[in-house]
Write a protein that holds these residues in place. Structure first.
Motif, short mmCIF file in Angstrom:
data_model
loop_
_atom_site.label_atom_id
_atom_site.label_comp_id
_atom_site.label_asym_id
_atom_site.label_seq_id
_atom_site.Cartn_x
_atom_site.Cartn_y
_atom_site.Cartn_z
N THR A 42 0.86 -1.18 0.00
CA THR A 42 0.00 0.00 0.00
C THR A 42 0.89 1.22 0.00
O THR A 42 1.88 1.29 0.72
CB THR A 42 -0.90 0.07 1.25
N PHE A 43 0.55 2.15 -0.88
CA PHE A 43 1.26 3.43 -0.86
C PHE A 43 0.22 4.49 -1.19
O PHE A 43 -0.33 4.54 -2.29
CB PHE A 43 2.45 3.47 -1.81
N GLY A 44 -0.07 5.28 -0.16
CA GLY A 44 -1.08 6.33 -0.33
C GLY A 44 -2.40 5.75 -0.79
O GLY A 44 -2.92 4.82 -0.18
N PRO A 45 -2.91 6.27 -1.87
CA PRO A 45 -4.24 5.86 -2.31
C PRO A 45 -4.27 4.54 -3.06
O PRO A 45 -5.32 4.14 -3.54
CB PRO A 45 -4.64 7.01 -3.25
N ASP A 105 -6.35 11.78 -11.14
CA ASP A 105 -5.06 12.35 -10.76
C ASP A 105 -5.07 13.02 -9.39
O ASP A 105 -4.04 13.23 -8.80
CB ASP A 105 -4.53 13.30 -11.84
N LEU A 106 -6.25 13.33 -8.88
CA LEU A 106 -6.33 13.91 -7.55
C LEU A 106 -6.55 12.77 -6.55
O LEU A 106 -7.63 12.61 -6.00
CB LEU A 106 -7.48 14.91 -7.46
N LEU A 107 -5.53 11.95 -6.37
CA LEU A 107 -5.71 10.77 -5.54
C LEU A 107 -5.84 11.16 -4.08
O LEU A 107 -5.23 12.12 -3.62
CB LEU A 107 -4.54 9.83 -5.76
N VAL A 108 -6.64 10.40 -3.38
CA VAL A 108 -6.96 10.79 -2.01
C VAL A 108 -6.44 9.76 -1.01
O VAL A 108 -6.24 8.60 -1.35
CB VAL A 108 -8.48 10.91 -1.83
N SER A 109 -6.28 10.20 0.17
CA SER A 109 -5.85 9.29 1.22
C SER A 109 -7.06 8.45 1.67
O SER A 109 -8.15 8.97 1.83
CB SER A 109 -5.32 10.11 2.40
N PRO A 110 -6.83 7.16 1.87
CA PRO A 110 -7.92 6.30 2.34
C PRO A 110 -8.57 6.85 3.61
O PRO A 110 -9.76 6.65 3.83
CB PRO A 110 -7.23 4.97 2.62
#
Ligand SMILES: *[C@@H]1O[C@H](CO)[C@@H](O)[C@H](O)[C@H]1NC(C)=O
Ligand SMILES: *[C@@H]1O[C@H](CO)[C@@H](O)[C@H](O)[C@H]1NC(C)=O
Ligand SMILES: *[C@@H]1O[C@H](CO)[C@@H](O)[C@H](O)[C@H]1NC(C)=O
Ligand SMILES: *[C@@H]1O[C@H](CO)[C@@H](O)[C@H](O)[C@H]1NC(C)=O
Ligand SMILES: *[C@@H]1O[C@H](CO)[C@@H](O)[C@H](O)[C@H]1NC(C)=O
Ligand SMILES: *[C@@H]1O[C@H](CO)[C@@H](O)[C@H](O)[C@H]1NC(C)=O
Ligand SMILES: *[C@@H]1O[C@H](CO)[C@@H](O)[C@H](O)[C@H]1NC(C)=O
Ligand SMILES: *[C@@H]1O[C@H](CO)[C@@H](O)[C@H](O)[C@H]1NC(C)=O
Ligand SMILES: CC(=O)N[C@H]1CO[C@H](CO)[C@@H](O)[C@@H]1O
Length: 893
Positions: A42-45, A105-110
């Motif tokens: 897992t890395f970020g989103p 492209d605007l990836l979000v944090s879980p």
């Protein structure tokens, strides 16, 4: 429209069907080994993992694939993308050229996401849960994923009696049956068949509603599939995908805990917002199969006008064609010069004209048939499996070829054919396009080894004796895929898992292009069949756009796939003049407009096949006035059913059209909103009352826009309807009287004669209504507004008005008005970029029990003569008659 003879075959098919669909024991599938997750990162989103077969392969419908790749992406705070693929093989995926994917492209944090992905490693299973409540929305636990070359299975457990909506196109109730139920996705020319069988289009999206919230699940896959929904034991519902190809590509949409329409807006972020359609397309459309000649067509137009029923658009079915060949007119029955006269007449009367175009092109080598010859030299036909000759079917004109929408040259071919045949200068200057038979339909029964013989047997225009020339080798490949999909080991005609296709014998290739037919980019119909109608839609939309650059198009199609609404509208296909088809139409339009984002939708009013009756046609005319796309259409052997044929039906149509036209700017505004953010233009009751379980199953009433409650009579001989009124104030559209049932409840509405339809305004709405009486939408745009304020129980109301030139895709000027009512004050604000050019005639406040002491407009007390209070109805009318060029306030005390 389907071949009459097709009914015979369809009925034959029905007898054979059940033997073909695969029946499986659910317990056997649950005993499969499933997968084990390895190398989870897992890395970020993003989360990725390898999935390795966790035990002895069960090989249910082919060899289990040993290793898979899992990829999970939090794309927005409300959307998770879960994809499971075979890394060792280029499997087919829905091409982005057909369904563009949202940018992520605007990836979000879980941690900021409103839904979250959870999993177990051994055995691998995954779930999606709502972050705020930890409520599980989707879970594969105890149902191992099965991934084989021609069989994919994912199964989730859901609450008992789950409220599932979508997975269309279908003729079931709007809330899906949950008991021992199979929904099949495989585009089919469906004619005269029972409910529950596969239809014209495919939208593998469902919304699930719970009193705790509404979420959505979209499987992006165009292969054939059965979706099984089962609550047989009553302990809980299961939903199981059985897919015969492609990959597992899911979007999970969080929806919202309070507003069900939020999930519709989120779905629009994935498949696109609906196209805006021309203002005129909301007018009445008249069509039939079986107009004999141009005189008939002209007479219908004059007869409508003589009956004072506003006819906006005249249509002509395949009758106009010479031997049913597209892009031709019959020189004896529909001569070009006379048809051009009709089109000119319509245009000078601010009316419009639409013609049908089918995809199949008559196979007429060496006979000077331009559309065939030009397509042949451009080499744009769908190919037979060997890739060297066109795939042949049998459709209306006899033996046919089919345009290959994946061939990069097909758009130019189609645009050019439209430009020539529909030329304003030398051809027929249509205002909209109607496309049919694009499942694609073929009348050739499987095996279609000899389409010529079958065309002769079915009396399709002349069988040809010349042999087809060898076509040229395809000269390009549309690079939809980096690697060609290897189907060499697959049985694409009869895959081991047989979906419950209802066409003919049930074989996938029956009554359509063969599943092994080859596209220019190497894809085969096995994977792309369900996209054919939607790709024809895009090509037709583009061809229409090329004729009138910058202008919105009206293209009405029969077959659709997810995302089709971004370009086209649709009619619900070949229904019958039967009361249950009238009833089913509501569920049908709610699905298209409320779930799949194909809002320009309607069923054939009064019924297509068989003979209508005066009462059915009267009731249907009135329901049809609340379809976004309102068209009367019927079949060639049916009795005539134009609304003016019976005095009662004519009156019913006039009455309902009067309501529709008064509401036209309201629904036009709703379409603009839908185009802006995906807010649905039609709403089932539960979208507006999500906590009221009584509304969850209602599909005999609906909201037109978000505030007009339509409660039609849908039973033969009935003059009353048991209508549900949720816990809010409602106002009768006709007499403006108020109904309120505390807590919500059913109210029996009585004495509803054949020219009346019960329509109510939901409290909380401000409606910009036009004056009545216009015979065309052009005329309607010149009539004044009256603003109706229907307060909610809390004494407030709001509304909007959007207006522009009605035709431009990007209008140079726009008018946007907002209405807000509270503390007995209406505040109207706006930007008036596009001149409305009319007055606000009056403002009507509802639920005003006693005469006001004073009324002020823009803070200035108005003359007594401008005020009228009807104590009985509780209506306060304030006459303004001022130009609608800026905002204003009206208050009463
Ligand atoms: C995630 O899954 C694990 C394993 O099944 C379970 O113990 C845990 O409760 C789940 N978490 C949530 C928030 O559902
Ligand atoms: C489920 O439906 C099938 C096909 O319609 C039928 O044969 C079967 O008996 C049904 N099973 C149950 C448990 O209802
Ligand atoms: C529903 O479940 C019952 C009981 O397990 C089973 O007999 C039936 O075949 C299932 N129906 C479908 C459509 O899978
Ligand atoms: C039009 O109306 C005339 C007079 O009622 C009638 O004779 C004729 O059949 C109608 N034609 C069509 C096509 O509706
Ligand atoms: C290719 O297949 C078509 C349809 O099956 C057949 O008619 C044709 O003869 C084949 N061509 C070659 C070169 O094998
Ligand atoms: C419809 O009415 C026509 C004319 O009366 C009749 O010929 C035809 O058989 C009827 N069709 C059906 C399906 O009843
Ligand atoms: C409606 O009334 C007609 C005439 O009495 C009758 O033939 C028909 O069966 C009735 N329909 C229903 C659904 O009761
Ligand atoms: C039908 O009902 C409406 C509303 O009650 C009424 O205005 C109209 O006169 C009635 N029509 C007939 C033909 O009775
Ligand atoms: C088979 C078929 O086309 N059925 C259609 C009949 O019409 C209803 C609406 O009137 C549609 O929902 C069905 O799909």
């Amino acid at each position: 429209m389907s071949l009459r003879a097709a009914l015979r075959f369809a009925l034959l098919g029905q007898l054979v069907l059940l033997s073909r669909a695969t029946v499986i024991d659910p317990a056997a599938l649950d005993a499969c080994p499933g997968y084990r997750a390895k190398n989870v990162f897992t890395f970020g989103p993003k989360l990725t993992a390898d999935l390795v077969l966790a035990g002895k392969a069960c090989n249910v419908f082919g060899p289990d694939i040993e290793q898979l790749k899992l990829e999970v992406t939090y794309e927005t705070t409300d959307r998770i993308h879960v994809k499971i693929t075979d890394p060792s093989d280029a499997r087919y995926e829905v091409p982005a050229s057909v369904l563009p994917r949202p940018h992520a492209d605007l990836l979000v944090s879980p941690h900021s996401a409103s839904i979250r992905f959870n999993y177990t490693t051994s055995p691998f299973s995954f779930s999606v849960y709502r972050a705020s409540t930890h409520e599980v929305l989707f879970s594969t636990a105890s149902h191992p994923i099965i991934f084989e070359p021609q069989y994919l299975r994912v199964k989730t457990d859901l609450p008992a009696n789950a409220n599932i909506y979508g997975l269309g196109e279908h003729t079931d109730t709007f809330r899906s049956p949950t008991n021992n139920y199979t929904r099949t996705m495989w585009s089919r020319d469906a004619y005269g068949v029972p409910t529950g069988t596969n239809l014209y289009g495919n939208h593998p999206i469902y919304y699930e509603h719970r009193t705790s919230g509404t979420h959505g699940v979209f499987l992006v896959n165009s292969n054939g599939m059965d979706i099984k929904i089962n609550d047989t034991e009553g302990s809980g519902t299961s939903l199981e995908y059985n897919v015969i190809g492609g990959v597992l590509d899911f979007y999970f949409l969080s929806g919202s805990e309070t507003d069900p329409t939020e999930v519709a807006r989120q779905y629009a972020e994935v498949v696109g917002v609906p196209a805006e359609v021309p203002y005129w397309s909301f007018g009445l459309h008249q069509c039939r199969f079986g107009y004999q000649n141009f005189v008939d067509v002209a007479n219908v137009i004059t007869n409508y006008s003589a009956a004072s029923i506003p006819l906006e658009t005249m249509w002509t079915d395949i009758d106009y064609m010479y031997k049913r060949r597209i892009f031709t007119v019959d020189p004896d029955y529909f001569p070009l010069s006379r048809m051009r006269e009709i089109v000119d007449y319509l245009h000078t009367h601010n009316q419009h004209f639409v013609l049908m175009t089918d995809p199949a092109v008559a196979y007429l080598p060496g006979q000077g048939y331009g559309p065939f010859d030009r397509g042949t030299s451009a080499d744009i036909w769908l190919k037979a499996a060997n890739g060297s000759s066109p795939f042949l079917g049998a459709v209306w004109p006899g033996v046919t070829v089919f345009p290959d929408w994946f061939n990069a040259k097909t758009q130019d071919y189609w645009t050019n054919e439209f430009k020539m045949f529909y030329s304003p200068d030398t051809g027929l200057d249509i205002d909209g396009a109607w496309i049919d038979m694009n499942e694609p339909s073929s009348f050739c029964n499987y095996p279609c080894t000899d389409p010529f013989e079958q065309a002769r047997e079915q009396d399709l225009p002349p069988a040809r004796t010349t042999l087809p020339p060898d076509p040229n080798t395809p000269i390009f490949g549309n690079a939809a895929l980096s690697k060609r999909v290897d189907h060499s080991h697959d049985d694409v005609q009869n895959p081991p898992y047989a979906i419950a296709n209802f066409a003919g014998s049930g074989a996938l290739s029956d009554k359509t292009a063969y599943t092994d037919a080859l596209h220019a980019n190497g894809l085969i119909e096995y994977d792309t069949h369900n996209l054919y109608g939607t790709m024809m839609s895009t090509a037709t939309h583009n061809a229409m756009l090329a004729r009138r650059p910058g202008q919105r198009t009206l293209v009405i199609t029969r077959s659709t796939f997810a995302g089709a609404g971004t370009r086209v509208g649709k009619w619900l296909g070949d229904n019958f003049s039967q009361w249950d088809h009238l009833r089913q139409s509501i569920s049908g339009i709610l699905g298209m407009a409320g779930v799949y984002h194909v809002p320009m939708v309607g069923a054939d009013i009064c019924g297509y096949a068989e003979n209508t009756t005066e009462t059915l046609c009267a009731r249907w005319a009135m329901v049809g006035a609340f379809y976004p796309f309102m068209r009367n259409h019927n079949a060639d052997t049916s009795i005539s059913q134009e609304f003016y044929r019976w005095p009662t039906v004519a009156q019913a149509a006039r009455n309902a059209l009067d309501i529709r036209y008064r509401l036209l700017d309201y629904i036009y505004t709703a379409f603009h909103q839908a185009h802006t953010d995906g807010t649905p233009v039609l709403n089932p009751l539960w979208y507006k009352f999500p906590k009221d379980a009584n509304t969850f199953g209602i599909d005999t009433q609906f909201f037109f826009g978000d505030a007009i409650l339509v409660s039609p009579v849908l039973e033969e001989n009935a003059t009353s309807v048991n209508a549900y009124f949720p816990d809010e104030a409602f106002y009768d559209f006709h007499d403006l009287s108020r109904t309120y049932v505390k807590g919500g409840g059913f109210v029996q509405l009585n004495d509803i004669n054949l020219t009346t339809i019960p329509v109510a305004i939901k409290g909380g709405a401000v409606l910009p209504l036009r004056a009545s009486g216009a015979m065309t939408t052009t005329e309607l745009r010149k009539t004044d507004f009256e603003i109706v304020i229907a307060p909610a129980l809390d004494g407030t109301a709001s509304g909007a008005l959007y207006f522009d030139d009605g035709v431009s895709i990007t209008p140079a000027t726009k008018t946007t008005v907002s209405f807000a009512f509270k503390h007995q004050t209406l505040t109207v604000k706006g930007t008036f970029g596009h001149p409305l050019g009319v007055n606000v005639a009056r403002v009507r406040f509802l639920d005003v029990q006693s005469a006001p002491r004073s009324v002020k407009v823009n803070g200035k007390t108005v003359e007594k003569s401008a005020i009228a209070h009807d104590a009985q109805a509780g209506v306060l009318d304030v006459t303004l008659n001022t130009p609608f060029t800026r905002g204003f306030t009206v208050e009463y005390q």
